[in-house]
Design a protein around this motif. Structure first.
Motif, PDB file in Angstrom:
ATOM      1  N   GLN A  22      18.708  16.417  17.380  1.00  0.00           N
ATOM      2  CA  GLN A  22      19.610  17.007  16.365  1.00  0.00           C
ATOM      3  C   GLN A  22      18.760  17.655  15.259  1.00  0.00           C
ATOM      4  O   GLN A  22      17.906  17.009  14.661  1.00  0.00           O
ATOM      5  N   LEU A  23      19.021  18.962  15.028  1.00  0.00           N
ATOM      6  CA  LEU A  23      18.270  19.661  13.958  1.00  0.00           C
ATOM      7  C   LEU A  23      18.955  19.425  12.616  1.00  0.00           C
ATOM      8  O   LEU A  23      20.177  19.548  12.518  1.00  0.00           O
ATOM      9  N   PRO A  24      18.180  19.134  11.526  1.00  0.00           N
ATOM     10  CA  PRO A  24      18.806  18.885  10.204  1.00  0.00           C
ATOM     11  C   PRO A  24      19.270  20.201   9.554  1.00  0.00           C
ATOM     12  O   PRO A  24      18.872  21.284   9.974  1.00  0.00           O
ATOM     13  N   SER A  25      20.078  20.087   8.464  1.00  0.00           N
ATOM     14  CA  SER A  25      20.593  21.302   7.782  1.00  0.00           C
ATOM     15  C   SER A  25      19.474  22.038   7.068  1.00  0.00           C
ATOM     16  O   SER A  25      19.563  23.232   6.824  1.00  0.00           O
ATOM     17  N   ASN A  26      18.400  21.321   6.693  1.00  0.00           N
ATOM     18  CA  ASN A  26      17.281  22.008   6.024  1.00  0.00           C
ATOM     19  C   ASN A  26      16.093  22.141   6.981  1.00  0.00           C
ATOM     20  O   ASN A  26      14.936  22.079   6.567  1.00  0.00           O
ATOM     21  N   TYR A  27      16.403  22.305   8.264  1.00  0.00           N
ATOM     22  CA  TYR A  27      15.353  22.495   9.282  1.00  0.00           C
ATOM     23  C   TYR A  27      14.445  23.641   8.869  1.00  0.00           C
ATOM     24  O   TYR A  27      14.930  24.669   8.388  1.00  0.00           O
ATOM     25  N   PRO A  28      13.144  23.567   8.982  1.00  0.00           N
ATOM     26  CA  PRO A  28      12.389  22.469   9.594  1.00  0.00           C
ATOM     27  C   PRO A  28      11.831  21.461   8.579  1.00  0.00           C
ATOM     28  O   PRO A  28      10.908  20.731   8.923  1.00  0.00           O
ATOM     29  N   LEU A  29      12.364  21.466   7.339  1.00  0.00           N
ATOM     30  CA  LEU A  29      11.799  20.546   6.340  1.00  0.00           C
ATOM     31  C   LEU A  29      12.200  19.101   6.631  1.00  0.00           C
ATOM     32  O   LEU A  29      11.388  18.184   6.539  1.00  0.00           O
ATOM     33  N   GLY A  30      13.472  18.903   6.932  1.00  0.00           N
ATOM     34  CA  GLY A  30      13.964  17.545   7.170  1.00  0.00           C
ATOM     35  C   GLY A  30      13.515  17.025   8.540  1.00  0.00           C
ATOM     36  O   GLY A  30      13.065  17.780   9.402  1.00  0.00           O
ATOM     37  N   SER A  31      13.660  15.737   8.695  1.00  0.00           N
ATOM     38  CA  SER A  31      13.246  15.108   9.965  1.00  0.00           C
ATOM     39  C   SER A  31      14.247  15.453  11.069  1.00  0.00           C
ATOM     40  O   SER A  31      15.458  15.439  10.865  1.00  0.00           O
ATOM     41  N   ILE A  32      13.678  15.735  12.248  1.00  0.00           N
ATOM     42  CA  ILE A  32      14.519  15.993  13.419  1.00  0.00           C
ATOM     43  C   ILE A  32      14.908  14.628  13.986  1.00  0.00           C
ATOM     44  O   ILE A  32      14.048  13.764  14.224  1.00  0.00           O
ATOM     45  N   THR A  33      16.184  14.413  14.155  1.00  0.00           N
ATOM     46  CA  THR A  33      16.616  13.083  14.661  1.00  0.00           C
ATOM     47  C   THR A  33      16.736  13.117  16.183  1.00  0.00           C
ATOM     48  O   THR A  33      17.229  14.094  16.755  1.00  0.00           O
ATOM     49  N   VAL A  34      16.243  12.061  16.806  1.00  0.00           N
ATOM     50  CA  VAL A  34      16.334  11.932  18.268  1.00  0.00           C
ATOM     51  C   VAL A  34      17.275  10.775  18.576  1.00  0.00           C
ATOM     52  O   VAL A  34      17.050   9.646  18.133  1.00  0.00           O
ATOM     53  N   GLU A  35      18.372  11.058  19.285  1.00  0.00           N
ATOM     54  CA  GLU A  35      19.351  10.013  19.635  1.00  0.00           C
ATOM     55  C   GLU A  35      19.341   9.802  21.144  1.00  0.00           C
ATOM     56  O   GLU A  35      18.995  10.697  21.908  1.00  0.00           O
ATOM     57  N   SER A  36      19.765   8.626  21.533  1.00  0.00           N
ATOM     58  CA  SER A  36      19.729   8.320  22.967  1.00  0.00           C
ATOM     59  C   SER A  36      21.041   8.668  23.640  1.00  0.00           C
ATOM     60  O   SER A  36      22.103   8.470  23.067  1.00  0.00           O
ATOM     61  N   GLY A  37      20.904   9.194  24.850  1.00  0.00           N
ATOM     62  CA  GLY A  37      22.078   9.440  25.681  1.00  0.00           C
ATOM     63  C   GLY A  37      22.117   8.367  26.774  1.00  0.00           C
ATOM     64  O   GLY A  37      22.085   7.176  26.487  1.00  0.00           O
ATOM     65  N   LYS A  38      22.085   8.822  28.023  1.00  0.00           N
ATOM     66  CA  LYS A  38      22.082   7.873  29.170  1.00  0.00           C
ATOM     67  C   LYS A  38      20.697   7.260  29.318  1.00  0.00           C
ATOM     68  O   LYS A  38      19.695   7.919  29.058  1.00  0.00           O
ATOM     69  N   ARG A  39      20.638   5.990  29.725  1.00  0.00           N
ATOM     70  CA  ARG A  39      19.353   5.333  29.934  1.00  0.00           C
ATOM     71  C   ARG A  39      19.485   4.424  31.155  1.00  0.00           C
ATOM     72  O   ARG A  39      20.245   3.468  31.167  1.00  0.00           O
ATOM     73  N   VAL A  40      18.771   4.810  32.207  1.00  0.00           N
ATOM     74  CA  VAL A  40      18.865   4.025  33.460  1.00  0.00           C
ATOM     75  C   VAL A  40      17.469   3.617  33.872  1.00  0.00           C
ATOM     76  O   VAL A  40      16.576   4.463  33.994  1.00  0.00           O
ATOM     77  N   GLY A  41      17.250   2.338  34.048  1.00  0.00           N
ATOM     78  CA  GLY A  41      15.992   1.841  34.612  1.00  0.00           C
ATOM     79  C   GLY A  41      14.842   1.807  33.644  1.00  0.00           C
ATOM     80  O   GLY A  41      13.686   1.808  34.071  1.00  0.00           O
TER      81      GLY A  41
END
Length: 1766
Positions: free
Chosen positions: A1651-1670
């Motif tokens: 997810q790109l922040p509203s003040n990209y690229p100054l703010g931190s880019i958030t990484v969220e999890s989707g599917k996770r198998v194994g």
């Protein structure tokens, strides 16, 4: 009634209104109820008809009137007031019949409302009544009796406007002759009404106690009583005598009422005053009645004699006198000695209690009416009475008020004279009056000067005069004897008190002054006393003879004529005539007294040096200057001093005691009292001179005195006295005009003017009093003549002029102390006072010098500011005098002629800088404004004409203007030249001095601006000529490339002074100006032609106006330079048809010319130049015509090839051939630009071969670039090359079809390399040699086209260029030698101070940048993991350049706070620094982008170490605009996505300078955009570590303008990416700014959402999890953290971050272990694998991680096993 702002009851929407209530009542009941009011007269009906069932009455009163009458019954004041005003208006506007219907009801209303408590209502009532009367007139008669009583009261209303309105109404009803009749008609009713008010009414009967407050009831009652009393008085005064008897009974009944007599003692002063007025009227009109009531009248009036209320007093005292006169036995009813006189005495003793002016005039009539029986014993009574009077004078109130004091003094003397007259012969009373009253009174007044204001001395003199006159008239009578005795006694006693006052050694100043004033008054004859007196009523005693008055009047008139008609009498006979008129009874004792006092005074002066006595002596002698007095003053002294004098003076002194006294005493005193206030001594001198027999004696004495005896100070005072008095002036006129005084003053002037040259220690006052003397004799005029001889005035002015002329030679410090300030004062006084005197030649010379000193700058005159200000005031006063003279001022005045010549010389001598010119113009402005005041309307016009140069002088000044102005018109093709004309250059001149043409045109423009404001018409077309020359000056300045600062200052000065073309044309008639400009343009061309174009362009002149002047095209041929330039300038503004006509004229002329004709103006050169000008306006769309001309040129080449300057030396080529080549090249450039039809192969060959040949000529003649035409030739050659380069650069597959087959290949293989092999070395050479690097400089004109051509150089040609090797020792580089040379050669040019060079170099290096990283990539292994924090520098040439630029920018921007926007002035030195810096960064970022991830990590580490990027970011936030929106789109707010500097690509063009102001801001935004895109991690690091203020500025700006653009580009790059990952798919969602990556390996599936922040690229880019198998949770978290770290810390795109992460995960699955410090396989910054193993635990770490571990922990142990790591 109800207030407007009160809270209303619910549902009550409208405010209360009485009228509306009445209306509602009428509506509800169908009829109006009958209102019956309470009335005084019980027989009266109600004032509104009771109309139920009475229709005939209803028809009598109009409904509107009914409504108004109803409103009048309301209690609310405002309602009544408005209703009454409405009633008045209706009376005026309605018909008489309708108004008459109101009359029956009016008396009842009037009688009630005329007594209303509110004064505005009463006033409005009377005004409305007047309007009613004017409408109904005689129909009012039946109602008079019921109205008149209240009407009379209304005329006596205490509120004056109401009373006036009632009187106006009364006069409107009855003319003055009819008024007594009308009063008589109603007398009974009036008396009844008034009597009722006085006797019956009380406050509670007049007003309702229930509704009216007590205070208001009482006020109304008191007012009614006052009005009733005054109305009774008015009734008595108006009634005819025959009607009085009929009212006798009514008055008797009134007077019999005790209540009436109590009004005399009422507490309200208005009632008492009205009561006493009525008593006076009753005494006058009904004396018998008053006699009958004597027992009540006498006490009532006489016992109130001490009433001290100012309202009551006048009426009371009038009543007192009427009572005494009417009731002879009044004293029987009061005890005079116990009741009346004590009250009178107390009041008089207190000075009338502030009412002396009112009461005291009644005192004489009062005592004259007292019977003898009452006043016995007389002596005591009169003594007490007069003593009380004198005592009243000593009260503080009397002393401080002139009118009070005068009243007391006047009453005292009137009473004194009356008592003396009545009791003459009674010695006791006579002695009492003189000894006990008059003399003490005089003594008291002498002690207190405040009492002397009361005209006491004049009254005394008048009293004495009356006694003397009577004594003279009845010489043998007993009366005369008695009076003489009284007078003798008076003089003896007066002499005693005067001697007493003077004989005190420390004589009181006030007393001495009083004595001198008294003696002066007594010395005047009786006639002169009356001159001072106002025309006031005065008691004349019965025995005063009217004849004597007539005599006195004669004396008055004769003396009045004397004093007014002849100010200066030849001989001062005033004293003699006065003494002749004085009575012998006064003359002798007065002279004796004077002699005695004079003798005493001189003794005190001699013995004790008493100044007080000396002053007294001065005033005595002023009035009594006779030989007898001077004899007494001399005493027995011998004339020792006079013996040393010339014989004439000695004889005179022997004969005349006054002269003897003058020499023996006065001169000594004068020299002793050297003070400014010693004027009294000068008065003694004049008194002595009065005793001389004639003017010659006086002149001889004064001439002798000034030789030795009199000092300058005394002389000044003598002359000042002469100026202040016409009598004294008359005494000394011959002396003032004489030679001795004149010569003495000239010597004085000489001494004063040269005092600076002497070493003198005299005080400032020593000089100032001498300057004052000079100023006085020059400025004082008597009867329009100088005080001293005119010849001496002129000689003094010459001296002043000589001194002033030397002022320039002195320094400022010397001038500060010099005589200039004094000379200014003297000259100012001289000019200011000389009204009507014509100025003499010497004073005009002085005036000219004063003007010159003010019109020159301080640097020349060395004068301080305060002196310049003084000089200005002085010369303006002189000019003011000059212009108000009659006659032909200019011809008579040398000042005006010489000043005009001087001004002309000043501006034409080219020695003025801006400051000097400003001072000059300011002085001229003052001068002309002064000249405008002249009655001679032509004066200003003549003056301007005399400053105006003639045509030859103008031409000379025009030619002296430097010719640099030609550079721009030549370059831009607006003018064509084929000869060399650059003779003068700024460098040869003084850079501060303005050219004479500019000064002259500015001066004359300023002059006509002043003249035009006053609508003065100039002759000989001067206005048009001056405006034309001003336009020439301004156009010359405008055409200059780089005008010096002083010229810019000159133009700003003109703007400030409103000297503009629009102002001048707006004020005057300039109909002939355009014709004049056109004629000059046709004759001379050059600037004159450009002026017309400029006027059309600035819309000052329309094209149609110009069209009238070129209607006949043939008139321009045969061509001359003027005609050619005129056509060239007009071309842009001609219509298409007109241009075609000119082209048609030119074509035939191009066909058949010999070699000489081709080069001449009237030949090929001139006609081709005109054709080019037409072609430049894009108006030639005829392809055949253009091809035809091209063929003609090809023919010329065949016939006269030597004309074409191909590969030749230009040093021997004539300007004519250069000119024609320039026009041919210009034509070819324009031809390529505008010709759309295809060219034949031969034409292409001609153009391209010629181009290359001309370019070679340009290259070979670098040394001649300083020659303008050669520079121009180089410019047009490069222009043509540039056009061809642009043409071939823009060719596409579609457009090549119409071109010859081999043309493109020829261009690429032969012509293009040929061009660049010439131009690139030429650029290096030119930039290496040139010192003046300004882009706008003519010397660098060819840089623009040359640099633009170089921007088209292909990369392969650039790489193949063979430039001289340029390598730097010790420079780290991986580049091959030829590339390093190219970089080292071009990179420093980014610092070059010419924008075209910087941009061209940028374009060339930009093409090379992607080539450079591969050489570092090849050597990457050498930057191994062995280094703790490996870093690699971008190209060293660029970084060293950046370092230099950073230092330069620190100077420019370092002191500006971050966030404060700096505007860089285009083309300034700073502009070039900033431009070079930003371009360098663009190149570095381009280089960075072309590098691989690994290299980028090394480069970014280097940038972090040098902190260069931090500096860049700080600078960017000083350069980027707050609103980076494109100017043209800023207005389009409706557009959702406006264009900004971030969305639009920057086009760095060389030719287009229109966008220059936006270059730096746009470039800064572009660099910021690139930085954020290519180095996001580094920017983020900088942002997070910056201070709070900067942090928020950067965040706000980036979020608002950049983030959206970058996010969109990032998401788009993901969507459009062609990069394929083995086992990973990437998708992007633009709407939510998300990137989704799915990683699959065997059975493991990992889905990540970025997810790109509203003040990209100054703010931190958030990484969220989707599917996770194994995948285990811990491992999953590690991987998410790694991806987040990569995206945050790596300088690249999201795709690059994902690739890095995938690589890391792949390695993990391949079995590579994580680094146990960062828990990642691949290092997040330098992308290395864990290689450094611990020898103990065998775990591997990244080198960079270990380095950081060791440095942060300060230990060298293994992070895992804690053993020493080695």
């Amino acid at each position: 009634m109800g207030g407007k702002n009160k809270q209303r009851t619910k549902g009550n929407l409208r405010p209360s209104n009485s009228g509306r209530a009445a209306e509602l009542l009428a509506k509800e009941q169908g009829t109006v109820p009958g209102f019956i009011g309470f009335g005084t007269f019980h027989s009266d009906l109600g004032y509104v008809p009771a109309i139920q069932g009475a229709e005939e009455i209803d028809s009598l009163v109009d409904s509107d009137f009914r409504m108004v009458l109803r409103k009048l019954s309301k209690k609310d004041v405002t309602t009544k007031l408005k209703a009454m005003q409405e009633f008045g208006t209706m009376c005026t506007e309605r018909d008489t019949e309708i108004v008459k219907g109101v009359l029956p009801y009016w008396p009842r209303i009037f009688c009630k409302i005329s007594l209303d408590h509110d004064r505005r209502v009463r006033e409005a009532t009377q005004q409305a009544f007047e309007k009613l009367i004017l409408k109904v007139k005689k129909h009012l008669a039946p109602y008079l009796k019921s109205l008149m009583g209240y009407w009379l009261m209304a005329q006596c209303d205490t509120y004056t406007p109401a009373a006036s309105a009632a009187k106006d109404a009364f006069e409107a009803a009855f003319p003055p002759s009819k008024q007594p009749e009308a009063i008589a008609f109603c007398k009974d009713e009036i008396t009844s009404v008034l009597q009722d008010h006085l006797i019956k009414e009380t406050p509670d009967t007049l007003s309702d106690p229930q509704t009216v407050p007590e205070e208001e009831r009482e006020a109304k009652f008191y007012r009614v009583v006052t009005c009733s009393l005054l109305a009774l008085k008015k009734l008595l005064s108006l009634l005819p005598d025959n009607e009085l008897d009929s009212l006798e009974e009514k008055f008797k009944s009134l007077l019999s009422q005790n209540k009436f007599w109590k009004y005399g003692k009422h507490s309200i002063p208005q009632i008492r005053s009205a009561y006493f007025e009525l008593v006076s009227a009753l005494c006058q009109r009904t004396p018998q009645l008053m006699k009958d009531e004597a027992s009540k009248v006498s006490p009532s009036v006489l016992l109130s004699i001490d009433d001290s209320d100012p309202i009551v007093c006048p009426a009371l005292w009038e009543a007192v006198l009427y009572t005494l006169t009417t009731i002879e036995d009044c004293w029987l009813h009061v005890n005079a000695k116990k009741s009346v006189f004590p009250k009178l005495s107390a009041m008089v003793r207190e000075g009338g209690r502030g009412l002396a002016a009112v009461i005291y005039p009644y005192l004489l009539p009062f005592i004259s009416k007292l019977p003898q029986s009452i006043t016995d014993p007389k002596l005591d009574f009169f003594k007490n009475f007069l003593t009380s009077l004198v005592a009243g004078l000593s009260t503080e109130r009397t002393k401080t008020s002139f009118s009070e004091c005068s009243a007391v003094v006047s009453a005292f003397f009137e009473c004194l004279r009356f008592i003396m007259q009545q009791n003459l012969g009674e010695e006791e009373i006579e002695e009492m009056l003189v000894n006990d009253q008059l003399i003490p009174f005089i003594d008291a007044v002498l002690k207190d000067p405040r009492l002397q204001d009361g005209q006491l001395f004049n009254h005394l003199a008048e009293t004495l005069s009356s006694w003397e006159a009577k004594a003279d008239l009845d010489k043998d009578d007993k009366t005369a004897y008695n009076l003489e005795k009284v007078l003798l006694n008076f003089w003896e006693r007066l002499s005693e008190i005067c001697v007493e006052k003077i004989s005190e050694p420390e004589a009181d100043v006030k007393s001495v002054l009083g004595v001198s004033n008294l003696l002066q008054v007594l010395q005047k004859p009786k006639s002169s006393l009356k001159l001072n007196k106002k025309n006031v009523g005065k008691v004349r005693f019965a025995d005063e003879m009217p004849e004597s008055n007539k005599e006195n009047e004669k004396y008055v008139s004769s003396e009045g004529e004397n004093s007014e008609g002849s100010e200066l009498m030849a001989e001062p006979s005033l004293t003699h005539s006065c003494s002749d008129l004085i009575s012998p009874l006064r003359k002798k004792p007065l002279e004796d007294l004077v002699c005695k006092l004079a003798e005493m005074s001189v003794n005190y002066v001699n013995e004790q040096k008493s100044e007080q006595h000396l002053r007294f002596l001065s005033t005595l002698l002023n009035s009594f200057s006779s030989s007898q007095v001077f004899k007494v003053l001399l005493g027995d002294e011998k004339q020792s001093i006079v013996k040393a004098k010339p014989l004439e003076i000695a004889k005179l002194a022997q004969k005349n005691p006054a002269i003897q006294f003058l020499y023996q005493k006065v001169i000594g005193w004068l020299n002793e009292y050297q003070r400014k206030d010693a004027g009294f001594l000068v008065d003694i001198l004049y008194s002595a001179l009065c005793c001389c027999d004639n003017h010659m004696e006086r002149k001889a004495v004064l001439d002798d005195l000034i030789e030795v005896d009199l000092k300058w100070n005394s002389m000044l005072q003598v002359i000042e006295k002469a100026c202040s008095s016409s009598d004294k002036h008359a005494l000394v006129t011959p002396w003032l005009k004489g030679d001795i005084l004149g010569e003495k003053l000239v010597t004085l002037a000489d001494h004063l003017c040269n005092k600076d040259l002497e070493s003198t220690v005299s005080s400032e006052s020593y000089f100032s009093e001498r300057w004052s003397l000079l100023s006085l004799v020059l400025s004082q005029h008597v009867k329009n003549d100088y005080l001293i001889g005119e010849v001496y005035v002129e000689r003094i002015i010459v001296k002043l002029h000589e001194t002033l002329s030397k002022a320039k030679k002195l320094s400022e410090a010397e001038n500060n102390d010099s005589s200039v300030s004094f000379i200014c004062d003297v000259a100012y006084n001289y000019f200011s006072s000389a009204k009507g005197c014509l100025l003499m030649p010497s004073s005009e010379d002085l005036l000219l010098t004063l003007f010159q000193l003010c019109a020159e700058s301080k640097e020349k005159t060395h004068l301080p500011d305060f002196l310049i200000s003084k000089l200005k005031n002085t010369w303006l006063s002189g000019v003011n005098l000059l212009v108000h003279q009659t006659g032909d001022t200019y011809r008579q005045s040398t000042f005006l002629r010489l000043s005009a010549l001087w001004l002309k010389d000043q501006v034409q001598s080219s020695s003025l800088d801006i400051t000097s010119l400003q001072v000059l113009l300011s002085a001229v402005d003052d001068l002309l404004n002064a000249l405008l005041e002249s009655e001679d309307t032509y004066l200003l016009g003549v003056y301007i004409g005399s400053v105006m140069p003639d045509n030859s002088e103008w031409e000379k000044m025009r030619q002296s203007l430097p010719m640099q102005w030609l550079h721009r018109p030549l370059l831009e093709g607006r003018l064509s030249l084929n000869y060399e004309c650059f003779k003068t250059d700024f460098k040869e001149q003084d850079t501060k001095k303005l050219p004479s043409h500019l000064c002259t045109s500015a001066l004359l423009s300023k002059m006509i601006l002043v003249a035009l404001k006053k609508e003065i018409v100039l002759e000989n077309n001067e206005l048009e000529k001056i405006i034309a020359e001003l336009l020439y000056s301004l156009q010359w300045y405008e055409e200059l490339d780089n005008p010096p600062i002083f010229l810019t200052g000159f133009c700003e000065m003109l703007q400030k002074m409103n000297i503009t073309y629009d102002n001048l044309c707006g004020l005057g008639n300039t109909s002939g100006l355009l014709q004049l400009l056109f004629n000059r343009s046709r004759e001379n061309g050059t600037l004159w032609s450009l002026i017309i174009a400029k006027l059309i362009l600035s819309r000052s002149v329309s094209s149609d106006e110009v069209k009238r002047h070129y209607r006949r095209k043939e008139g321009f041929f045969p061509l001359t330079e003027g005609n050619m330039h005129t056509i060239q300038s007009l071309c842009p503004f001609l219509s298409k048809e007109d241009r075609k006509e000119f082209i048609a004229q030119c074509i035939p002329a191009l066909l058949a010319w010999t070699k000489e004709d081709v080069c001449s103006i009237n030949g090929g050169f001139g006609h081709l130049a005109i054709f080019n000008s037409c072609l430049q306006t894009k108006s030639v769309d005829d392809g055949e015509l253009l091809h035809g001309i091209l063929k003609i040129l090809i023919t010329w080449k065949k016939d006269h090839e030597d004309i074409f300057l191909f590969s030749c030396n230009l040093s021997e080529v004539s300007p004519e051939i250069l000119g024609v080549n320039i026009e041919i090249i210009r034509f070819l450039s324009l031809f390529l630009k505008y010709c759309s039809s295809p060219l034949a192969e031969s034409e292409w060959d001609f153009i391209m071969c010629s181009m290359l040949a001309w370019l070679e000529t340009t290259n070979e003649n670098q040394t001649l670039y300083s020659v303008p035409l050669v520079q121009l030739f180089a410019c047009v050659s490069c222009d043509l090359t540039c056009e061809l380069s642009a043409f071939f650069d823009s060719t596409t597959l579609d457009t090549t079809g119409g071109l010859p087959v081999n043309l493109i290949s020829e261009w690429k293989e032969f012509f293009s390399p040929g061009i660049h092999s010439l131009l690139l070395p030429l650029l290096v050479t030119v930039t290496g040699e040139s010192k003046d690097t300004s882009e706008t400089s003519f010397q660098n004109a060819m840089l623009k086209p040359m640099c633009e051509t170089l921007t088209y150089i292909p990369k392969d040609q650039l790489l193949s260029q063979k430039l001289p090797a340029r390598l730097v020792a010790g420079q780290k580089t991986n580049l091959p030698e030829y590339l390093q040379t190219l970089l080292n050669t071009l990179a420093p040019l980014l610092l070059y101070r010419a924008r075209p060079v910087q941009i061209a170099v940028y374009h060339m290096l930009y093409k090379l940048m992607p080539e450079f990283p591969q050489y570092d990539q090849d050597n990457l292994k050498s930057y191994g993991d062995e280094e703790e924090e490996p870093a690699l520098s971008p190209p060293a040439a660029l970084m060293s350049l950046l370092s230099t630029q950073e230092d330069l920018l620190e100077n420019v921007l370092g002191c500006i706070p971050v966030g404060q926007i700096v505007t860089i002035k285009p083309l300034s030195e700073d502009f070039c620094y900033v431009l070079g810096y930003l371009l360098t960064w663009k190149l570095i970022l381009t280089f960075f982008k072309a590098a691989s991830s690994q290299l980028r990590a090394l480069y970014s580490m280097y940038l972090r170490k040098t902190k260069s990027l931090n500096k860049l970011l700080y600078h960017l936030f000083r350069l980027m605009p707050e609103n980076p929106t494109f100017a043209e789109t800023a207005v389009e707010l409706s557009n959702k996505d406006p264009k900004t500097f971030f969305t639009e690509e920057l086009q760095l063009g060389i030719r287009d300078t229109s966008t220059l102001p936006y270059h730096i801001p746009h470039l800064a935004c572009s660099v910021y955009h690139m930085t954020l895109k290519d180095l996001p991690a580094m920017v983020r690091l900088w942002w997070n570590s910056s201070e709070k203020r900067v942090f928020s500025i950067v965040d706000r700006f980036t979020s608002k303008y950049v983030s959206n653009v970058l996010s969109f580009q990032e998401i788009s790059s993901v969507q459009t990416s062609t990069q394929l990952f083995n086992g990973m798919t990437v998708k992007a969602r633009a709407a939510t700014r998300e990137v989704m990556a799915t990683y699959t390996i065997e059975d493991i599936v990992i889905e990540l959402i970025i997810q790109l922040p509203s003040n990209y690229p100054l703010g931190s880019i958030t990484v969220e999890s989707g599917k996770r198998v194994g995948v285990a949770v811990q491992q999953w978290r590690n991987w998410m953290l790694q991806l987040s770290t990569y995206l945050t810390h790596q300088n690249g795109s999201i795709m690059e971050g994902l690739a890095l992460w995938k690589n890391n995960v792949d390695k993990r699955f391949e079995g590579v272990e994580d680094c146990m410090i960062c828990f990642s396989v691949i290092h997040g910054f330098n992308y290395s694998l864990p290689k450094k193993a611990c020898r103990t635990c065998k775990k591997k770490f990244h080198s960079a991680c270990l380095y950081k571990w060791f440095t942060s922990s300060n230990k060298s142990t293994c992070p895992l096993c804690r053993e020493t790591f080695f």
